[in-house]
Write a protein that holds these residues in place. Structure first.
Motif, mmCIF file in Angstrom:
data_model
loop_
_atom_site.group_PDB
_atom_site.id
_atom_site.type_symbol
_atom_site.label_atom_id
_atom_site.label_comp_id
_atom_site.label_asym_id
_atom_site.label_seq_id
_atom_site.Cartn_x
_atom_site.Cartn_y
_atom_site.Cartn_z
ATOM 1 N N PHE A 60 0.850 -1.162 0.122
ATOM 2 C CA PHE A 60 -0.182 0.147 0.114
ATOM 3 C C PHE A 60 0.948 1.323 -0.084
ATOM 4 O O PHE A 60 0.489 2.227 -0.687
ATOM 5 C CB PHE A 60 -0.799 0.240 1.205
ATOM 6 N N ILE A 63 2.240 1.901 -3.486
ATOM 7 C CA ILE A 63 1.536 2.655 -4.376
ATOM 8 C C ILE A 63 1.379 4.065 -3.916
ATOM 9 O O ILE A 63 1.152 4.830 -4.919
ATOM 10 C CB ILE A 63 -0.181 1.776 -4.058
ATOM 11 N N ALA A 64 1.140 4.260 -2.828
ATOM 12 C CA ALA A 64 0.813 5.728 -2.296
ATOM 13 C C ALA A 64 2.148 6.570 -3.008
ATOM 14 O O ALA A 64 1.823 7.663 -3.157
ATOM 15 C CB ALA A 64 0.799 5.792 -0.726
ATOM 16 N N ALA A 66 4.094 5.837 -5.468
ATOM 17 C CA ALA A 66 3.987 5.875 -6.911
ATOM 18 C C ALA A 66 2.895 7.040 -7.171
ATOM 19 O O ALA A 66 3.026 7.964 -8.115
ATOM 20 C CB ALA A 66 3.635 4.579 -7.913
ATOM 21 N N PHE A 67 2.003 6.941 -6.777
ATOM 22 C CA PHE A 67 0.753 8.129 -6.721
ATOM 23 C C PHE A 67 1.348 9.537 -6.773
ATOM 24 O O PHE A 67 1.032 10.272 -7.293
ATOM 25 C CB PHE A 67 -0.432 7.689 -5.653
ATOM 26 N N PHE A 70 3.201 10.764 -9.527
ATOM 27 C CA PHE A 70 2.450 11.001 -10.656
ATOM 28 C C PHE A 70 1.403 11.949 -10.702
ATOM 29 O O PHE A 70 1.156 12.648 -11.498
ATOM 30 C CB PHE A 70 1.811 9.757 -11.391
ATOM 31 N N ASP A 71 0.805 12.164 -9.160
ATOM 32 C CA ASP A 71 0.242 13.283 -9.058
ATOM 33 C C ASP A 71 0.843 14.710 -9.039
ATOM 34 O O ASP A 71 0.414 15.516 -9.660
ATOM 35 C CB ASP A 71 -0.616 13.118 -7.856
ATOM 36 N N GLU A 73 3.549 15.112 -10.785
ATOM 37 C CA GLU A 73 3.794 15.380 -12.252
ATOM 38 C C GLU A 73 2.655 16.157 -13.119
ATOM 39 O O GLU A 73 2.536 16.917 -13.829
ATOM 40 C CB GLU A 73 4.016 14.037 -12.869
ATOM 41 N N VAL A 99 7.969 13.894 -19.269
ATOM 42 C CA VAL A 99 7.265 12.612 -19.268
ATOM 43 C C VAL A 99 8.162 11.345 -19.269
ATOM 44 O O VAL A 99 7.692 10.201 -18.595
ATOM 45 C CB VAL A 99 6.031 12.666 -20.087
ATOM 46 N N LEU A 103 8.304 8.052 -17.216
ATOM 47 C CA LEU A 103 7.980 6.764 -17.526
ATOM 48 C C LEU A 103 9.157 5.816 -17.179
ATOM 49 O O LEU A 103 8.879 4.679 -17.129
ATOM 50 C CB LEU A 103 7.681 6.679 -19.138
ATOM 51 N N LEU A 106 8.630 4.741 -13.992
ATOM 52 C CA LEU A 106 7.454 3.672 -13.864
ATOM 53 C C LEU A 106 8.032 2.298 -14.333
ATOM 54 O O LEU A 106 7.658 1.401 -13.721
ATOM 55 C CB LEU A 106 6.246 4.279 -14.766
ATOM 56 N N TRP A 110 8.122 -0.964 -11.952
ATOM 57 C CA TRP A 110 7.438 -2.200 -12.687
ATOM 58 C C TRP A 110 8.451 -3.403 -12.663
ATOM 59 O O TRP A 110 8.210 -4.478 -12.182
ATOM 60 C CB TRP A 110 7.269 -1.976 -14.314
ATOM 61 N N LEU A 115 4.998 -2.710 -8.488
ATOM 62 C CA LEU A 115 3.556 -2.806 -8.705
ATOM 63 C C LEU A 115 2.785 -4.131 -8.809
ATOM 64 O O LEU A 115 1.589 -4.237 -9.128
ATOM 65 C CB LEU A 115 3.240 -2.024 -10.268
ATOM 66 N N LYS A 116 3.729 -5.068 -8.373
ATOM 67 C CA LYS A 116 3.092 -6.662 -8.312
ATOM 68 C C LYS A 116 2.402 -6.456 -7.035
ATOM 69 O O LYS A 116 2.437 -5.890 -5.766
ATOM 70 C CB LYS A 116 4.142 -7.536 -8.119
ATOM 71 N N TRP A 117 1.162 -7.254 -7.102
ATOM 72 C CA TRP A 117 0.248 -7.284 -5.931
ATOM 73 C C TRP A 117 -0.100 -8.898 -5.334
ATOM 74 O O TRP A 117 -1.158 -9.324 -5.118
ATOM 75 C CB TRP A 117 -1.247 -6.683 -6.398
#
Lengths: 118, 342
Positions: A60, A63-64, A66-67, A70-71, A73, A99, A103, A106, A110, A115-117
């Protein structure tokens, strides 16, 4: 301009007032009879064991993170998007580089399994 | 075309009062604020009652049932009865809950939704305030919902609600990114973030024609943002009973419910405004076209809900980060390239 934000401020106040009015209004008509069993946490009839405030999975947090990247950005992209037509090719190339760097980030996340869950 | 004359007539009336009685000039915007806020709140209340009834009817007919039939014509006042019942329900708080946070969460859920309606253009001139940062403001204010869900899930001190809250927050922030990126194309075409001006820019052609990919990404991400199936992991009735709001009851629960349905209309209204030409349409008044387009998207979301199975949580996350996000970037760069070279 200032009037615009006075409206926004008033709507924030009004939204809070609306919820408060609904809760207080219901307080007058609703019953209030708390009991030992009633105030238990609902876990499908099982007796609750311990607190729920335990350590949770680190994914979690990833993810936060990474958010946030990108937010922020996106916050940079908004001003460019408004003036994209006027700024022309030079600004577009600059944004493409910006960008592209993200990327790469990202792709890195990756690749590393961020990003694996599973 | 209906709302604007009424509002400007009211404004003229207040200006007249201010002049006759020598009141300070801030009286006019203050009166406008109060009337606008009451109109919006009334609209949201009626809208949510109608939307809940519509959801139940649509779901029933998709499953070849009739749905609510007893209270009023085809059950049309069923939700009013439900609301009255909710008002009378006892409001329980779990013993071990974090009380201040538990009580603040319903405020955080509903208040931002009301504020977001400030920038929605219902018709020609029927907009509370056309902020110059409109789109940005909209996304900034609706994101506060995540905090409400996280606060509600955490403060209940229940394992189900905690799991629901965390999953929900992870999902909402993941889909927030493609959602924001998908509207950037529209902003680039219109050259402004004012929602009223974006509608005006679609005079000749709807932006969905120039931004088909952006529209598809927006609708998918918006479905996830309002926790509709196939992205309703946070609710997941069968595994988490109800997600972050299980421990809530009575009016506090009603606030979460109200916010959820109001948000569903909000994302649809934004889709109609940004991609489908907002209130622009022939012959009939603008307010009609705005509502018709918004409800078309609402119905689309409802059809999604009752047609598709729920995604697994890992599929859900990887779909956002590994598919939608690169696609949204591609859309952004292609739009930018075409715009610059044209």
């Amino acid at each position: 301009m200032l009037t615009d934000y006075a409206f926004v401020a008033f709507f924030i106040f009004f939204g809070i007032f609306f919820v408060a009015a609904a809760l207080i209004g219901a307080w007058f008509v609703r019953p209030s009879r708390p009991g030992k069993l009633k105030n238990d946490i609902y876990e499908c009839g099982e007796v609750t064991r311990g607190t729920s405030w335990v350590q949770y999975n680190v994914r979690f947090y990833l993810i936060a993170l990474a958010f946030v990247v990108f937010d922020v950005e996106a916050a940079f992209l908004f001003p460019w998007a408004v003036a994209a037509k006027k700024l022309g090719l030079y600004a577009f190339v600059e944004i493409t580089i910006f960008v592209a760097i993200l990327l790469v980030a990202l792709a890195y996340a990756w690749r590393k399994g961020g990003l694996k869950w599973a | 075309m209906i709302v604007h004359p009424v509002l400007s007539w009211l404004k003229d009336w207040w200006v007249g009062i201010v002049e006759t009685y020598g009141l300070p000039t801030w009286f006019v915007p203050a009166a406008q604020m109060v009337v606008n806020a009451i109109l919006i709140a009334g609209f949201i209340a009626v809208l949510v009652l109608f939307l809940i009834w519509l959801t139940r009817k649509v779901s029933a007919h998709i499953q070849q049932r009739l749905g609510p039939m007893r209270v009023g014509w085809h059950g049309c006042v069923q939700t009013v009865a439900d609301a009255l019942k909710l008002v009378q329900k006892e409001d329980t708080t779990p013993r071990d809950a974090d009380r201040p946070v538990f009580n603040i969460a319903p405020f955080l859920a509903f208040a931002p939704t009301v504020v977001a309606f400030v920038v929605i253009p219902f018709g020609d001139g029927a907009i509370v305030r056309d902020l110059n940062i409109g789109v940005l403001f909209l996304f900034a204010i609706t994101t506060i919902n995540v905090i409400a869900i996280l606060a509600g899930g955490w403060a209940s001190n229940s394992k189900y609600s905690l799991l629901g809250g965390f999953r929900s927050a992870a999902q909402l922030v993941s889909y927030e990114v493609p959602l924001i990126l998908s509207v950037l194309g529209v902003i680039m075409l219109a050259g402004t973030m004012k929602l009223g001006a974006i509608v005006e820019a679609q005079n000749a052609m709807w932006f969905v024609v120039y931004q088909p990919l952006g529209f598809v990404i927006y609708v998918i991400a918006a479905t996830a943002e309002v926790n509709r199936t196939p992205f309703d992991i946070p609710e997941a009735e069968q595994e988490l009973v109800s997600g972050f709001n299980i421990e809530y009851s009575g009016m506090k629960f009603a606030m979460f419910f109200l916010a959820e349905f109001a948000n569903m209309f909000l994302v649809s209204a934004v889709a109609a405004t940004l991609f489908l030409g907002g209130w622009k349409g022939p012959w009939l008044p603008g307010e009609f076209w705005f509502l018709a387009k918004s409800f078309a998207i609402v119905l689309l979301l409802m059809f999604f809900r009752w047609t598709y199975p729920r995604l697994r949580v890992d599929q859900l996350m990887s779909f956002a980060w590994k598919f939608l996000l690169p696609l949204a970037f591609l859309n952004l760069l292609v739009t930018g390239l075409i715009l610059v070279l044209m």
